[in-house]
Design a protein around this motif. Structure first.
Motif, PDB file in Angstrom:
ATOM      1  N   ARG A  95       0.836  -1.212   0.000  1.00  0.00           N
ATOM      2  CA  ARG A  95       0.000   0.000   0.000  1.00  0.00           C
ATOM      3  C   ARG A  95       0.868   1.259   0.000  1.00  0.00           C
ATOM      4  N   ASN A  96       2.168   1.084  -0.033  1.00  0.00           N
ATOM      5  CA  ASN A  96       3.080   2.222  -0.059  1.00  0.00           C
ATOM      6  C   ASN A  96       3.348   2.606  -1.509  1.00  0.00           C
ATOM      7  N   GLY A  97       2.870   3.773  -1.917  1.00  0.00           N
ATOM      8  CA  GLY A  97       3.022   4.231  -3.293  1.00  0.00           C
ATOM      9  C   GLY A  97       4.036   5.336  -3.463  1.00  0.00           C
ATOM     10  N   GLN A  98       5.065   5.351  -2.629  1.00  0.00           N
ATOM     11  CA  GLN A  98       6.141   6.343  -2.794  1.00  0.00           C
ATOM     12  C   GLN A  98       7.075   5.856  -3.894  1.00  0.00           C
ATOM     13  N   LEU A  99       6.945   6.438  -5.079  1.00  0.00           N
ATOM     14  CA  LEU A  99       7.668   5.954  -6.248  1.00  0.00           C
ATOM     15  C   LEU A  99       8.742   6.942  -6.692  1.00  0.00           C
ATOM     16  N   THR A 100       9.735   6.410  -7.370  1.00  0.00           N
ATOM     17  CA  THR A 100      10.705   7.228  -8.091  1.00  0.00           C
ATOM     18  C   THR A 100      10.880   6.613  -9.477  1.00  0.00           C
ATOM     19  N   MET A 101      11.366   7.407 -10.414  1.00  0.00           N
ATOM     20  CA  MET A 101      11.657   6.890 -11.744  1.00  0.00           C
ATOM     21  C   MET A 101      13.176   6.786 -11.893  1.00  0.00           C
ATOM     22  N   ASP A 102      13.665   5.561 -12.157  1.00  0.00           N
ATOM     23  CA  ASP A 102      15.109   5.407 -12.298  1.00  0.00           C
ATOM     24  C   ASP A 102      15.548   5.820 -13.699  1.00  0.00           C
ATOM     25  N   ARG A 103      16.846   5.745 -13.951  1.00  0.00           N
ATOM     26  CA  ARG A 103      17.386   6.244 -15.205  1.00  0.00           C
ATOM     27  C   ARG A 103      16.943   5.423 -16.407  1.00  0.00           C
ATOM     28  N   SER A 104      16.436   4.209 -16.150  1.00  0.00           N
ATOM     29  CA  SER A 104      15.936   3.368 -17.243  1.00  0.00           C
ATOM     30  C   SER A 104      14.447   3.552 -17.487  1.00  0.00           C
ATOM     31  N   GLY A 105      13.812   4.414 -16.686  1.00  0.00           N
ATOM     32  CA  GLY A 105      12.397   4.691 -16.876  1.00  0.00           C
ATOM     33  C   GLY A 105      11.472   3.804 -16.074  1.00  0.00           C
ATOM     34  N   TYR A 106      12.024   2.952 -15.189  1.00  0.00           N
ATOM     35  CA  TYR A 106      11.173   2.099 -14.361  1.00  0.00           C
ATOM     36  C   TYR A 106      10.674   2.887 -13.150  1.00  0.00           C
ATOM     37  N   LEU A 107       9.427   2.635 -12.754  1.00  0.00           N
ATOM     38  CA  LEU A 107       8.861   3.228 -11.547  1.00  0.00           C
ATOM     39  C   LEU A 107       9.125   2.266 -10.399  1.00  0.00           C
ATOM     40  N   THR A 108       9.909   2.693  -9.426  1.00  0.00           N
ATOM     41  CA  THR A 108      10.346   1.798  -8.363  1.00  0.00           C
ATOM     42  C   THR A 108      10.010   2.374  -6.995  1.00  0.00           C
ATOM     43  N   ASN A 109       9.947   1.476  -5.990  1.00  0.00           N
ATOM     44  CA  ASN A 109       9.796   1.934  -4.616  1.00  0.00           C
ATOM     45  C   ASN A 109      11.175   2.067  -3.979  1.00  0.00           C
TER      46      ASN A 109
END
Length: 394
Positions: A95-109
């Motif tokens: 339920r934790n939706g704190q995301l970042t976008m890495d340099r490859s374009g993936y949305l990660t926690n």
């Protein structure tokens, strides 16, 4: 005389304190769900019980408060559903939706697990895939259609086309003109003009000129006696041959809603569907979980949709750490869909779901558990004193 009952009570109170302390420690953790220790009594073939045992630790999956952060990649589920992440080939639900976008374009926690969903063009209901924002820009798109709404001034004089041939340089050869920018397949803009000529009562000739190249096609509009558009012909294929190596252009015109009244010529609205190439400028996520890319050419595209999962028995999920859970046979297989569909809640961007730990309740429970521990310790002390008295009998 035995000590087992009191010892089991001490163990139970210690476990209860551990669970409560874990809740308190995670009271500020996004998406955390509190737990409760449940105990059962122990009986054998005797009237007196043998104490207590841990029956299980049950998690409370009630919603936490939604707190705004104003950060676009902070997401909360308003309602049912878990985000679905992939980490080292394993699916984790959170339920934790704190995301970042890495340099490859993936949305990660924060743990590096990648968010899953349905890329653009993939039907919902299939197996979700790891979401990757494409790094390539948006290619140019040639203008295919013009949509506009005009008022033609019925007071205009009729132009005798037989006597006055159409000539963009001769203002007497047409009644009204308005400009529009067209784009070819390479994204090159072309300044163009739409020409309207009253050739008979309630009848208008329509021409399209691009960079002084006059399309060979001629359209026609007719209006009824109430000034409303009646018939349209020849507006579906104005063709041009750009000299810059781009593909030939075919442009249609849609003039629905145009009128002919005794008022000045007026352009009410106009839209053409071509544009230059553009680079991705930002990514936003809407309430339906759609990942929307905004490009430098002011275009927007849905790049994919976030997947959500739910289970028949949430209490059957196995905690995986890092604010995540694993599927088990007790939880049942996941039900997977997208936000806003069926039982699933919507996505709130710029917000997170706070822990559902009630600190006041936990602190009270901690006091009670501490008293329980002290009482069981006192029971052991009392039994020890009784045993010492028995041993001193002569």
């Amino acid at each position: 005389m035995g000590f087992s009952q009191a010892l089991s009570g001490l163990r139970a109170a210690a476990i209860n304190l551990d669970v409560i302390s874990n809740n308190v420690a995670n009271s500020q953790i996004v998406g955390f769900k509190s737990s409760r220790a449940q105990f059962a009594d122990i009986y054998a073939n005797a009237e007196v019980g043998l104490g207590t045992r841990l029956a299980g630790v049950v998690q409370d999956f009630s919603d936490g408060n939604i707190e705004t952060t104003d950060r676009g990649l902070d997401l909360a589920v308003s309602g049912k559903g878990f985000f679905r992440f992939e980490a080292a080939g394993e699916i984790i639900y959170s339920r934790n939706g704190q995301l970042t976008m890495d340099r490859s374009g993936y949305l990660t926690n924060a743990s590096g697990a990648r968010l899953t969903g349905y890329p653009a063009g993939i039907d919902f209901g299939g197996q979700p895939q790891v979401m990757q924002i494409p790094s390539v820009g948006l290619p140019a798109y040639a203008t295919n259609s013009i949509e506009a709404t005009f008022n033609m001034d019925t007071r205009s004089a009729i132009v005798n086309r037989g006597a006055i041939p159409f000539d963009p340089a001769n203002a007497n050869s047409y009644s009204y003109t308005n400009s529009v920018t067209l784009y070819d397949s390479l994204g090159t803009p072309h300044q163009s003009q739409m020409y309207f000529t009253k050739t008979a009562i309630n009848t208008w000739e329509v021409r399209l000129v691009r960079d002084n190249e006059v399309a060979p096609e001629i359209g026609q509009l007719t209006f009824d006696g109430n000034g409303l558009l009646d018939t349209v012909t020849g507006l579906d294929a104005f063709t041009f041959a750009p000299p810059n190596g781009s593909d030939p252009m075919t442009v249609s015109m849609e003039l629905e809603g145009s009128t002919q009244f005794a008022n000045e010529f007026e352009l009410a609205e106009i839209f053409q569907d071509g544009y230059v190439s553009g680079t991705l400028m930002q990514v936003n996520i809407n309430e339906l979980g759609e990942i929307v890319g905004t490009y430098s050419n002011e275009q927007e595209r849905v790049l994919g949709t976030i997947a959500l999962a739910n289970f028949q028995s949430l209490e059957g999920l196995q905690p995986a750490g890092d604010n995540g859970w694993r599927e088990t046979t007790e939880s049942g297989q996941p039900i997977v869909s997208v936000p806003g569909q069926g039982q699933f809640g919507n996505i709130m961007a710029g917000a997170v779901e706070a822990s559902n730990v009630d600190l006041t309740q936990e602190l009270v429970a901690m006091i009670i558990a501490q008293r329980n521990y002290q009482a069981n310790a006192q029971s052991i002390k009392s039994q020890d004193e009784a045993l010492q008295t028995t041993m001193q009998l002569r």
